[in-house]
Motif scaffolding. Structure first.
Motif, short mmCIF file in Angstrom:
data_model
loop_
_atom_site.label_atom_id
_atom_site.label_comp_id
_atom_site.label_asym_id
_atom_site.label_seq_id
_atom_site.Cartn_x
_atom_site.Cartn_y
_atom_site.Cartn_z
N ILE A 9 0.98 -1.37 -0.20
CA ILE A 9 0.41 0.05 0.03
C ILE A 9 0.42 1.00 -0.25
O ILE A 9 1.81 1.40 1.28
CB ILE A 9 -0.96 0.01 0.75
N LEU A 10 0.56 2.54 -0.68
CA LEU A 10 1.35 3.75 -1.36
C LEU A 10 0.57 4.69 -0.31
O LEU A 10 -1.39 4.21 -0.36
CB LEU A 10 1.25 4.27 -2.18
N LEU A 11 0.32 5.37 1.17
CA LEU A 11 -0.30 6.44 1.53
C LEU A 11 0.03 7.41 1.75
O LEU A 11 0.58 7.88 1.72
CB LEU A 11 0.11 5.21 3.38
N ALA A 12 -0.90 8.44 1.39
CA ALA A 12 -0.57 10.04 0.99
C ALA A 12 -1.63 10.26 1.63
O ALA A 12 -2.53 10.91 1.54
CB ALA A 12 -0.61 9.86 -0.50
N ASP A 13 -1.23 11.61 2.83
CA ASP A 13 -2.29 12.63 3.38
C ASP A 13 -0.72 13.78 3.99
O ASP A 13 0.01 13.20 4.05
CB ASP A 13 -2.35 11.62 4.58
N ASP A 14 -0.94 14.86 3.98
CA ASP A 14 -0.27 15.96 4.15
C ASP A 14 -0.31 15.52 5.77
O ASP A 14 0.83 16.84 6.14
CB ASP A 14 -0.65 17.10 3.73
N THR A 33 0.61 -3.92 3.77
CA THR A 33 1.85 -3.74 5.09
C THR A 33 1.62 -2.27 3.78
O THR A 33 1.67 -1.95 2.69
CB THR A 33 2.96 -4.28 4.74
N VAL A 34 2.38 -1.40 3.95
CA VAL A 34 2.48 -0.17 4.30
C VAL A 34 3.90 -0.13 3.69
O VAL A 34 4.77 -0.14 4.04
CB VAL A 34 1.87 1.44 4.84
N VAL A 35 4.01 0.54 2.21
CA VAL A 35 5.47 0.00 1.72
C VAL A 35 5.97 1.01 1.42
O VAL A 35 7.48 1.64 1.55
CB VAL A 35 4.97 -0.82 0.14
N ALA A 36 5.11 3.38 1.09
CA ALA A 36 5.50 3.81 1.02
C ALA A 36 4.73 5.16 1.77
O ALA A 36 3.50 4.61 1.03
CB ALA A 36 5.93 4.10 -0.45
N GLU A 37 4.74 6.16 1.78
CA GLU A 37 4.42 7.25 2.43
C GLU A 37 4.17 7.92 1.49
O GLU A 37 5.71 8.90 0.94
CB GLU A 37 4.59 7.65 3.93
#
Length: 219
Positions: A9-14, A33-37
């Protein structure tokens, strides 16, 4: 028996604290599993190019590029990537824009601890995930169209394409389909190519899964 590879998962939030909280929810599940932000939409696109995640979870209100803008670009450059919108906005306009941008689901931050994990799993099963207010919005939109005499959205495929889709999914060869429908094998191949393009699918297996999902054949 080997365990399935977790969904990457890529998770994007400011907001860093929001990302941290959401990451804790997702990383606590063995199949996620979060692999990148990323801290904004533009960074999300850059990170997706590098990490090739299976699923992107995007906030709407982010600097540089919004989550909706990022979703449109990610859908274009990585059409196999699944996308979820995670937002504080219980807003019909954003919801419909998210669907148009290629998102498979729309989750409210206020209930993320309850809904987000199931939304991720549903999306990876190629199932849409909509919160109750979004379902109501879809029904209301449909009823408004009917009441105002507007044309409803066109079917994705023609009757002939549906016939061929069903036969392909049942395991018939090109020659057999041509014989059953009394058309040429070339015509069968052309219809099958059109189906793949229209539905955004890659091969016979994905066509079969689609046919099961829409009820043309039984699993």
């Amino acid at each position: 028996m080997t365990e399935a590879t977790p969904t990457r998962i890529l998770l994007a939030d400011d907001h860093h604290l929001v990302r941290r909280g959401v990451r804790l929810i997702l990383d606590s599940e063995p199949d996620l599993t979060v692999v990148a932000e990323a801290g904004d939409g533009a960074e999300a696109i850059e990170v997706a190019r590098t990490h090739h995640p299976d699923l992107a979870v995007l906030d709407i209100a982010m600097p540089r590029l919004t989550g909706l803008q990022a979703a449109r670009e990610l859908s274009r450059i990585q059409p196999e990537l699944r996308i979820l919108i995670l937002t504080m906005y219980d807003n019909e306009q954003y919801f419909f824009e998210a669907l148009a941008a290629g998102a498979s689901g729309y989750v409210l931050k206020s209930v993320a601890d309850r809904d987000l994990v199931e939304a991720c799993r549903a999306t990876m099963r190629d199932e849409p995930f909509l919160y109750p207010g979004a379902v109501n919005a879809l029904i209301r939109n449909y009823l408004d169209r009917v009441r105002e005499g507007q044309s409803l959205p066109a079917r994705a495929i023609t009757d002939r394409e549906e016939e061929i889709l069903k036969l392909v999914a049942e395991g018939h060869t090109t020659q057999e389909i041509a014989h059953i429908l009394v058309i040429s094998p070339k015509t069968v191949e052309r219809h099958r190519a059109n189906l793949l393009q229209k539905l955004g699918l890659k091969d016979r297996l994905e066509l079969t899964r689609y046919a099961i999902r829409v009820g043309l054949i039984e699993p």
